[in-house]
Design a protein around this motif. Structure first.
Motif: not given
Lengths: 201, 295
Positions: A10-16, A27-36, B117-122, B127-131
């Motif tokens: 997460d830390r590596d991929s969120l940084t940019p 676009l970055a916000w969308e990627a951020f949401v998907r990532q986090a 491995h529990l740090a991330v849960l689907d 979900f992302a589309e809603g946000v």
């Protein structure tokens, strides 16, 4: 600091993405949401124990993040801050929820962890049963133990970061974490002896 | 060889009597007491592993108690506090003899590997589309009506709203209609009378204190001004003028502050007297049952 696999990824991929989100790049916000989303949802669920409510709360957390994106901290401090925001919103939500009837939590079978991309399908099946066992054991811990394990061992925050987040001395974090691990191991052993949720091997 | 030296040789070697040096063996042949002692020592040395474990457990039970708790604390605290070599060796030694702690150790290791491995849960599909949908709507300016609607919704969601409304309503009732019970009414009148007697005098005292402060500050500033005048010759003219200007400014500011304070106190006293002047006379005792009952 002992960073977990996911914390590192997460830390590596969120940084940019952080700077771009701050600048208002959609676009970055969308990627951020998907990532986090997985991390935020997991955190919200760890506090609420209810999938639907955790989903709603995770959305609220993202909206809050979006509204304050011009005040996001720098890269190194970002993930601890993100967890801090998610934790505070979860605690606020829990306080508000006390006055309402709790909705029923879904059974464990409804959970889908994000698979570890480095594992093959057979190993992933073993991992899935192990995760299920750990999650069941975690749910049976006291709130204090669950929280310290969530922040320290699951989210991979350092002792100092957990200490800042919870507002307790570092020594207290260490002793709580140590006690929580023993408590968790006892729960895992009890569950494995009962054969309820898979083995530890 | 003496008996003492013979026994020390046997114990020092930590070996059965048959393996001790020839000198000690010769002593054993001639000394019945030492033979009996060596025989008992041999029996002790010949204890089985289980008997040794029993002996250790017995000794620990009568001395320090079991070491399981300490071993588990050390093992569970490893991520924060790496163990020194000696502690690692001690824990390993304990694990070699304690099945329960060995099992706990493997579970701790299992949890250490599995928890991250529990740090991330689907959160599930959509979900992302809603946000993103909700946040992209937020990027446009919200109207006043939308904002008001949102505030209302947030207010209604407050869990203690009913309590807060009840609290405010109670305060309003007391302010506009007074206490509903006669005894409470007596209490409030009594409190009002006591306040009428003491509050103005307290406020007068505050006013006097403010006056004293005004005098003290004026005197200090006067002294400072005199000092500046006295040294005007030794200082440069511009410094003296600046200091005098500063003192003058301080005098005016202090006068304005004290005027404000005095008039505030005066106004409070006047308002207080005006308010309580309309109240009924001070009752000296609580109303009797007859007095409270309606005619």
């Amino acid at each position: 600091m002992r960073s977990s696999y996911w914390a590192r990824v997460d830390r590596d991929s969120l940084t940019p993405l952080i700077g771009r989100c701050r600048a208002g790049d959609e676009l970055a916000w969308e990627a951020f949401v998907r990532q986090a989303q997985g991390r935020i949802f997991a955190l919200a669920y760890s506090y609420l124990n209810d999938r639907e409510e955790a989903r709603d709360l995770a959305q609220e957390i993202f909206i809050r993040l979006f509204e304050t994106r011009d005040r996001w901290p720098d890269d190194a401090e970002f993930v601890p801050w993100l967890i801090h925001v998610a934790r505070n919103r979860s605690v606020d939500y829990l306080r508000r929820r006390k006055a309402r009837v709790l909705s029923s939590a879904l059974p464990e079978e409804h959970f889908a962890s994000v698979p570890d991309p480095s594992a093959g399908p057979e190993r992933e099946a073993v991992f899935a049963s192990q995760r299920k066992l750990l999650r069941t054991a975690l749910r049976r811990l006291s709130a204090i133990s669950r929280e310290v394990l969530m922040l320290r061992d699951i989210q991979g925050l350092s002792v100092e970061e957990v200490s800042d987040l919870l507002g307790v001395p570092e020594g207290t974090v260490k002793s709580r974490a140590s006690r929580a691990r023993i408590e968790l191991s006892e729960r895992v052993l009890a569950l494995s002896r009962r054969g309820g949720a898979g083995g530890t091997s | 060889m003496t008996c003492e030296k013979c026994r020390a040789a046997i114990v020092g070697l930590w070996a059965p009597a048959a393996l001790v040096p020839a000198e000690a063996r010769w002593h054993l042949e001639t000394c019945g007491d030492c033979r009996a002692w060596a025989s008992a020592f041999d029996e002790g040395m010949a204890l089985s592993g289980a008997q040794h474990e029993g002996l250790t457990a017995g000794v620990l039970g009568r001395t320090s108690g079991g070491a399981c708790r300490r071993a588990r604390e050390l093992m569970a605290g490893r991520p924060e506090t790496p163990l020194p070599d000696l502690d690692e060796a001690l824990v390993a030694g304990h694990l070699a003899h304690c099945a329960a702690c060995a099992e706990m150790s493997s579970v701790l290791e299992f949890a250490r590997a599995g928890l991250p491995h529990l740090a991330v849960l689907d959160p599930g599909p959509g979900f992302a589309e809603g946000v993103i949908a909700r946040t992209s709507r937020r990027s446009r300016r919200t109207t006043l009506a939308e904002r008001w609607h949102r505030i209302q919704r947030r207010l209604v969601k407050r869990p203690r709203l009913a309590w807060e409304v009840a609290y405010v309503a109670t305060i309003c009732w007391l302010v506009f209609f007074g206490p509903p019970v006669a005894a409470l009414e007596w209490t409030s009148t009594t409190v009002a009378a006591v306040a009428r007697e003491h509050v103005p005098s307290t406020l007068d005292a505050v006013g006097q204190t403010i006056g004293e402060w005004r005098t003290a500050v004026g005197s200090e500033l006067g002294t400072a001004s005199a000092v500046v005048e006295r040294h005007r010759g030794s200082w440069s003219e511009s410094v003296a003028i600046a200091l005098q200007a500063g003192i003058e400014w301080a005098r005016k500011t202090a006068a304005a502050v004290f005027d404000g304070l005095e008039s505030a106190v005066q106004a409070t006293v006047t308002r207080f007297r005006g308010f309580f002047g309309r109240q009924a006379a001070l009752p000296t005792e609580p109303p009797t049952r007859e007095a409270r009952s309606p005619e």
